[in-house]
Design an enzyme around this catalytic site. Sequence first.
Site, short mmCIF file in Angstrom:
data_model
loop_
_atom_site.label_atom_id
_atom_site.label_comp_id
_atom_site.label_asym_id
_atom_site.label_seq_id
_atom_site.Cartn_x
_atom_site.Cartn_y
_atom_site.Cartn_z
CB CYS A 104 5.32 7.21 7.87
SG CYS A 104 4.37 8.66 7.41
CG HIS A 122 5.71 5.04 3.34
ND1 HIS A 122 5.13 4.22 4.27
CD2 HIS A 122 5.34 6.30 3.68
CE1 HIS A 122 4.43 4.94 5.13
NE2 HIS A 122 4.54 6.21 4.80
N1 GLN Z 1 -1.00 9.93 9.76
C1 GLN Z 1 0.30 10.43 9.58
C2 GLN Z 1 0.40 11.66 8.70
O1 GLN Z 1 -0.38 11.83 7.80
C3 GLN Z 1 1.17 9.30 9.06
C4 GLN Z 1 0.93 8.89 7.65
C5 GLN Z 1 1.79 7.76 7.20
O2 GLN Z 1 2.18 6.90 8.00
N2 GLN Z 1 2.07 7.70 5.90
O3 GLN Z 1 1.29 12.46 8.93
#
Ligand code: GLN
Length: 246
Positions: free
Chosen positions: A95, A196
């Site tokens: 992510c 995740h």
């Molecule tokens: N900040 C990023 C987004 O919202 C990554 C979020 C995350 O790692 N879950 O796209």
Amino acid sequence: MKEIKILYLYPDMLELYGDYGNIQVLKYRIESRGYSVIIDRYSIDDDAPDFNNYDIVFAGGGADNEQSILAEDLIKYKDNIKDAIKNGVFFLLICGSYQLFGKYYKDVDGNIIPGLDVFDYYTESNPDRKSRCIGNIVIEVELNNFKTTVIGFENHGGQTFNISRPFGNVLFGNGNKFNDTQEGYFQNNVIATYLHGPLLSKNPVLTDYIIKYCLDRKYNENIILENLNDEFENLCREQLLNRFLK
Ligand code: GLN
């Protein structure tokens, strides 16, 4: 004894939705086969690591704020990281770190966070902070010419464009963008993904793909990993796939 060395990047800043579980699962599945594992952690202000000294580099997800703080630090290692990827070190990026290895990430407030520019993709956040890609996700991936489903959980505002080679095709959920058909970025020794979950506990086949890759590369062999008892993992997968795909 054969050994796998893992570098865990920014554990204090990039750890969302069970990302650390990926390290635990790798450790469990490596040690259960009688191999040893070393896990080194790196964060801001620590001594500089040499990425080429590792078999696996892992980084999890983070909110926009953490991403903007650590991006400046990460960029110091750009050449070393590029070299390690070229040499075949395995990178698993989830992510927020997936986004930071591309050209740039435009956050929800419109600020541009320069990426490592290791890969050609780029990410722009959906400006409406209430509208994000959130929920369970199932993708179909091909690992060593073998198709399998990978299950995870996504929560990102970022919409990722210009993917030359996706990690998988979306069977359920969003993927790289809202209602996308593609998820993540993949090359032999790099998996960059929005999943995740933690990703690896739900997908033992994927974990073993990474472990086998690392052992084969390091010891120049074609190792056949000993089977583990995955009865519970498989039951869990069956339940989840029944829920999401039927
Ligand atoms: N900040 C990023 C987004 O919202 C990554 C979020 C995350 O790692 N879950 O796209």
